[in-house]
Write an enzyme that holds these catalytic residues in place. Structure first.
Site, PDB file in Angstrom:
ATOM      1  N   GLY A   1       2.003   3.813  -4.914  1.00  0.00           N
ATOM      2  CA  GLY A   1       1.713   4.588  -6.115  1.00  0.00           C
ATOM      3  C   GLY A   1       0.997   3.818  -7.210  1.00  0.00           C
ATOM      4  O   GLY A   1       0.988   4.247  -8.370  1.00  0.00           O
TER       5      GLY A   1
ATOM      6  N   GLN B   1      -6.473  -7.229  -6.127  1.00  0.00           N
ATOM      7  CA  GLN B   1      -6.415  -8.339  -5.167  1.00  0.00           C
ATOM      8  C   GLN B   1      -7.802  -8.787  -4.743  1.00  0.00           C
ATOM      9  O   GLN B   1      -7.996  -9.919  -4.304  1.00  0.00           O
ATOM     10  CB  GLN B   1      -5.579  -7.958  -3.943  1.00  0.00           C
ATOM     11  CG  GLN B   1      -6.224  -6.964  -2.984  1.00  0.00           C
ATOM     12  CD  GLN B   1      -6.007  -5.517  -3.390  1.00  0.00           C
ATOM     13  OE1 GLN B   1      -5.395  -5.234  -4.421  1.00  0.00           O
ATOM     14  NE2 GLN B   1      -6.472  -4.585  -2.577  1.00  0.00           N
TER      15      GLN B   1
ATOM     16  N   ASP C   1      -8.082  -1.364 -10.766  1.00  0.00           N
ATOM     17  CA  ASP C   1      -7.458  -1.035  -9.483  1.00  0.00           C
ATOM     18  C   ASP C   1      -7.914  -2.027  -8.421  1.00  0.00           C
ATOM     19  O   ASP C   1      -8.961  -2.669  -8.556  1.00  0.00           O
ATOM     20  CB  ASP C   1      -7.838   0.394  -9.081  1.00  0.00           C
ATOM     21  CG  ASP C   1      -6.900   0.973  -8.045  1.00  0.00           C
ATOM     22  OD1 ASP C   1      -5.701   0.592  -8.041  1.00  0.00           O
ATOM     23  OD2 ASP C   1      -7.327   1.829  -7.254  1.00  0.00           O
ATOM     24  N   GLU C   2      -7.128  -2.150  -7.353  1.00  0.00           N
ATOM     25  CA  GLU C   2      -7.444  -3.032  -6.214  1.00  0.00           C
ATOM     26  C   GLU C   2      -7.759  -4.453  -6.682  1.00  0.00           C
ATOM     27  O   GLU C   2      -8.707  -5.098  -6.218  1.00  0.00           O
ATOM     28  CB  GLU C   2      -8.611  -2.465  -5.397  1.00  0.00           C
ATOM     29  CG  GLU C   2      -8.399  -1.051  -4.883  1.00  0.00           C
ATOM     30  CD  GLU C   2      -7.285  -0.938  -3.837  1.00  0.00           C
ATOM     31  OE1 GLU C   2      -6.786  -1.984  -3.376  1.00  0.00           O
ATOM     32  OE2 GLU C   2      -6.911   0.204  -3.506  1.00  0.00           O
TER      33      GLU C   2
ATOM     34  N   MET D   1       0.832  -1.192   0.000  1.00  0.00           N
ATOM     35  CA  MET D   1       0.000   0.000   0.000  1.00  0.00           C
ATOM     36  C   MET D   1       0.879   1.258   0.000  1.00  0.00           C
ATOM     37  O   MET D   1       2.010   1.230   0.494  1.00  0.00           O
ATOM     38  CB  MET D   1      -0.931  -0.003   1.214  1.00  0.00           C
ATOM     39  CG  MET D   1      -1.900  -1.183   1.217  1.00  0.00           C
ATOM     40  SD  MET D   1      -3.008  -1.190   2.626  1.00  0.00           S
ATOM     41  CE  MET D   1      -4.099   0.155   2.205  1.00  0.00           C
ATOM     42  N   ASN D   2       0.339   2.323  -0.583  1.00  0.00           N
ATOM     43  CA  ASN D   2       1.024   3.621  -0.652  1.00  0.00           C
ATOM     44  C   ASN D   2       2.228   3.637  -1.588  1.00  0.00           C
ATOM     45  O   ASN D   2       3.064   4.540  -1.498  1.00  0.00           O
ATOM     46  CB  ASN D   2       1.479   4.087   0.739  1.00  0.00           C
ATOM     47  CG  ASN D   2       0.342   4.237   1.710  1.00  0.00           C
ATOM     48  OD1 ASN D   2      -0.665   4.863   1.407  1.00  0.00           O
ATOM     49  ND2 ASN D   2       0.490   3.657   2.887  1.00  0.00           N
TER      50      ASN D   2
END
Length: 218
Positions: free
Chosen positions: A14, A100, A97-98, A11-12
């Site tokens: 980019g 997972q 995005d996301e 996470m974080n």
């Protein structure tokens, strides 16, 4: 050329920022149509894909949210691709995005779209959860993606006293590290936060060799 890509990181790091930049380049600089998507169970910021830069000002609404049912994503994307062709504005690329949070069926649907429609698809997501366990979506993306790359732009441990690469996601509840619970717990502005940390810090916190103080440091 159709290809399934997986871009993963802590996470974080980019990931969402890269997705939004790619979408911007395709649309604004090249005049090409893009689909930007995310799974329905990523409830942070509703239907928006959002970068952490500029306090969340940089964002874009998803074209639609992905549902996990077998075959649902294949049928939805097939329809969207055909409609865009008929409107003489074909889809150039699909960005997710996301990733997972995708289901196994979702990932297989994406592989079908790549091969049946010759469509490039780039998925961005995590490798493991806050407890070191793989997600369903990332597990199958590692299995099926033809191009896998780690995003390391901002992947630096937030707690190490020396610069170290972050490979784990530390979950904090009211500022306290936790190492058990639900796999999916969306970060919010109240009790749940995440920090990208190196394996050394993660393991020492997990087994009580170090602690986080009231200032959020070790």
């Amino acid at each position: 050329m159709g290809k399934l890509y997986y871009r993963y990181a802590v996470m974080n790091a980019g990931k969402s920022t890269q997705l939004l930049q790619i979408a911007y380049d395709y649309e604004r600089n090249n005049g090409r149509k893009v689909l930007c998507l995310k799974p329905y169970n990523d409830t942070k910021e509703g239907e928006y894909i959002i970068s952490r830069l500029e306090n969340g000002v940089i964002k874009r609404k998803s074209d639609f949210l992905i549902h996990p049912q077998d075959g649902w994503l294949y049928e939805k994307l097939s329809t969207e691709i055909q409609k865009a062709k008929e409107a003489n504005n074909p889809i150039a690329i699909i960005l997710i995005d996301e990733a997972q949070f995708l289901s196994r069926s979702n990932v297989w649907d994406l592989a079908r779209i790549v091969t049946d429609c010759d469509m490039p698809i780039i998925c961005f997501g995590l490798k493991v959860d806050a407890f070191g366990n793989p997600f369903e979506g990332s597990t199958h993306l590692f299995a099926l993606a033809q191009d896998i790359e780690e995003v390391t732009t901002r992947a630096i441990c937030r707690l190490s006293t020396k610069p170290k690469k972050a490979t784990m996601n530390l979950r904090l509840v009211n500022g306290v590290p936790v190492f058990k619970g639900d796999q999916v717990a969306i970060e919010n502005n109240q009790d749940i936060k995440y920090l990208p940390v190196c394996l050394d810090v993660y393991m020492k916190l997990r087994y009580g060799k170090i602690q986080i103080n009231k200032n959020g440091r070790i």
